[in-house]
Design an enzyme around this catalytic site. Structure first.
Site, mmCIF file in Angstrom:
data_model
loop_
_atom_site.group_PDB
_atom_site.id
_atom_site.type_symbol
_atom_site.label_atom_id
_atom_site.label_comp_id
_atom_site.label_asym_id
_atom_site.label_seq_id
_atom_site.Cartn_x
_atom_site.Cartn_y
_atom_site.Cartn_z
ATOM 1 N N VAL A 13 0.834 -1.199 0.000
ATOM 2 C CA VAL A 13 0.000 0.000 0.000
ATOM 3 C C VAL A 13 0.870 1.250 0.000
ATOM 4 O O VAL A 13 0.556 2.242 -0.675
ATOM 5 C CB VAL A 13 -0.978 -0.011 1.185
ATOM 6 C CG1 VAL A 13 -1.743 1.303 1.276
ATOM 7 C CG2 VAL A 13 -1.966 -1.161 1.042
ATOM 8 N N CYS A 147 -11.272 -1.844 2.352
ATOM 9 C CA CYS A 147 -11.313 -1.841 0.886
ATOM 10 C C CYS A 147 -12.627 -2.368 0.323
ATOM 11 O O CYS A 147 -13.201 -1.782 -0.608
ATOM 12 C CB CYS A 147 -10.136 -2.632 0.325
ATOM 13 S SG CYS A 147 -9.895 -4.256 1.075
ATOM 14 N N SER A 177 -3.885 -9.296 -3.125
ATOM 15 C CA SER A 177 -3.120 -8.108 -2.754
ATOM 16 C C SER A 177 -3.674 -7.434 -1.524
ATOM 17 O O SER A 177 -2.963 -6.687 -0.842
ATOM 18 C CB SER A 177 -3.075 -7.110 -3.918
ATOM 19 O OG SER A 177 -4.386 -6.720 -4.288
ATOM 20 N N GLY A 178 -4.936 -7.703 -1.196
ATOM 21 C CA GLY A 178 -5.514 -7.143 0.017
ATOM 22 C C GLY A 178 -4.870 -7.642 1.284
ATOM 23 O O GLY A 178 -4.980 -7.021 2.342
ATOM 24 N N HIS A 240 -11.320 -6.408 -6.063
ATOM 25 C CA HIS A 240 -12.325 -7.150 -5.301
ATOM 26 C C HIS A 240 -13.641 -7.189 -6.083
ATOM 27 O O HIS A 240 -14.110 -6.161 -6.600
ATOM 28 C CB HIS A 240 -12.587 -6.485 -3.952
ATOM 29 C CG HIS A 240 -11.481 -6.636 -2.963
ATOM 30 N ND1 HIS A 240 -10.370 -7.420 -3.176
ATOM 31 C CD2 HIS A 240 -11.320 -6.076 -1.718
ATOM 32 C CE1 HIS A 240 -9.579 -7.353 -2.116
ATOM 33 N NE2 HIS A 240 -10.132 -6.550 -1.221
ATOM 34 N N THR A 328 -6.467 -1.838 -3.852
ATOM 35 C CA THR A 328 -5.332 -1.065 -3.333
ATOM 36 C C THR A 328 -5.301 0.370 -3.862
ATOM 37 O O THR A 328 -4.487 1.169 -3.410
ATOM 38 C CB THR A 328 -3.981 -1.751 -3.645
ATOM 39 O OG1 THR A 328 -3.769 -1.796 -5.053
ATOM 40 C CG2 THR A 328 -3.937 -3.147 -3.053
#
Length: 347
Positions: A13, A147, A177-178, A240, A328
């Protein structure tokens, strides 16, 4: 130009912050912080760059400093990409002097800390004065939501403003990636789906109602409809996807729901803020959209794409749709930057 720093600049991030702030017309990166083992190194030596865009030349020679308020130098705003446990300790120290635009969850639900999506509830920034008075700070903390919550709430806002929502069900398919670069081992996610993300469902269920609530005399009264979330990790790098089911209190026309979302604009669009998407909600008519690989970068990753908007024939006064948001960008670094742009414009 406003000088800004990034706390936790070497993580994923943190790198998104760098990517999005490079060549920003209003903000200039002058300070990067990380752990003590990275302090004293040039950024290009301290960080392993994960993003496709490549490390910007403008940050390569910046010396990384320890994440301490005494080390960041002449900055006005710091963007926090810190882990929750660290943020809980460190962010209040920075807020004594600086504006902290935080992506971390540590302070989100504090009574005097604004949890803000600029298109949804910019009025929550009024809590800043209360926060500064309560805590004796010269600076303050403003947070953005989780997110998955951001994408969902942006799509609910125009519906909630015009119609009465009874209940929302959401099932998420969230990108790896979260969890950060090292968050999900490849052997756990390749050819697999993980049906649990710790704390995620609770965040979606509480933050969504908080964001759509009412601020009166310094207190937020959450929205009163029900939210039920089920969150899952899938083998997608970024973006997402969420399947949303909405039960309304009264009969509503599908065309009216479509128009409400398609026409939705917020304060960032009216102010023409740099990071604001032209359309916060982009509606696709194809049967097979949205898809994360095709739609996560809509409007620079700041737009939320909605598709498969249709009536739910199994239940009266119900609708369903699928959304994709970049977790992100719109869901993390871009959200904090848009908050800072709004603060810079109106405060």
């Amino acid at each position: 130009m406003v000088n800004v720093g990034i706390l936790g600049a070497t993580g994923m991030v943190g790198q998104r912050f760098i990517e999005l702030l490079t060549d920003h017309p209003d903000f200039e990166i002058t300070s990067l912080t990380a752990s003590q083992r990275s302090a004293g190194k040039k950024y290009e030596d301290a960080a392993t760059w994960y993003l496709d865009s490549g490390m910007p030349d403008s940050v390569k020679d910046i010396e990384v400093v320890d994440t301490d308020p005494s080390q960041v130098g002449d900055v006005d705003i710091v963007f926090s990409a810190l882990p929750t446990e660290t943020a809980a300790i460190v962010e209040p120290k920075f807020a004594k002097k600086y504006i902290v635009a935080s992506n971390a969850s540590a302070m989100r639900m504090e009574d005097d800390v604004p949890l803000v999506i600029p298109e949804v509830n910019p009025e929550y920034l009024d809590l800043v004065d209360i926060q500064k008075k309560n805590r004796g700070w010269d600076g303050f903390i403003v947070t953005n939501p989780n997110c998955s919550t951001i994408a969902l709430t942006i799509t609910l806002k125009p519906i909630y403003d015009q119609f009465d929502i009874k209940r929302v069900y959401v099932s998420t398919m969230q990108a790896v990636s979260g969890a950060g670069y090292n968050g999900v081992p490849s052997m756990a996610i390749v050819d697999n789906l993980v049906p649990f993300i710790g704390g995620e469902e609770e965040k979606m269920e509480t933050e969504t109602l908080h964001l759509l609530g009412e601020l009166e005399e310094g207190n937020v009264t959450p929205a009163s409809f029900g939210v039920s979330a089920s969150c899952h990790r899938v083998s997608v790098v970024d973006g997402h996807t969420e399947a949303v089911f909405i039960e309304m209190e009264d009969q509503c026309d599908l065309d009216d729901i479509h128009k409400a979302m398609a026409d939705f604009r917020g304060l960032p669009q009216k102010l023409n803020l740099n990071s604001a998407p032209e359309k916060p909600i982009i509606i696709r008519s194809e049967d097979n959209r949205p898809q994360p690989r095709m739609d996560r970068n809509a409007d620079g990753g700041m737009g939320v794409t909605v598709g498969r908007l249709r009536k739910d024939v199994a239940f009266e006064n119900s609708f369903r749709y699928v959304l994709v948001g970049h977790n992100t960008i719109r869901g993390a670094a871009g959200a904090s930057i848009l908050n800072a742009e709004l603060i810079n414009e109106i405060m």
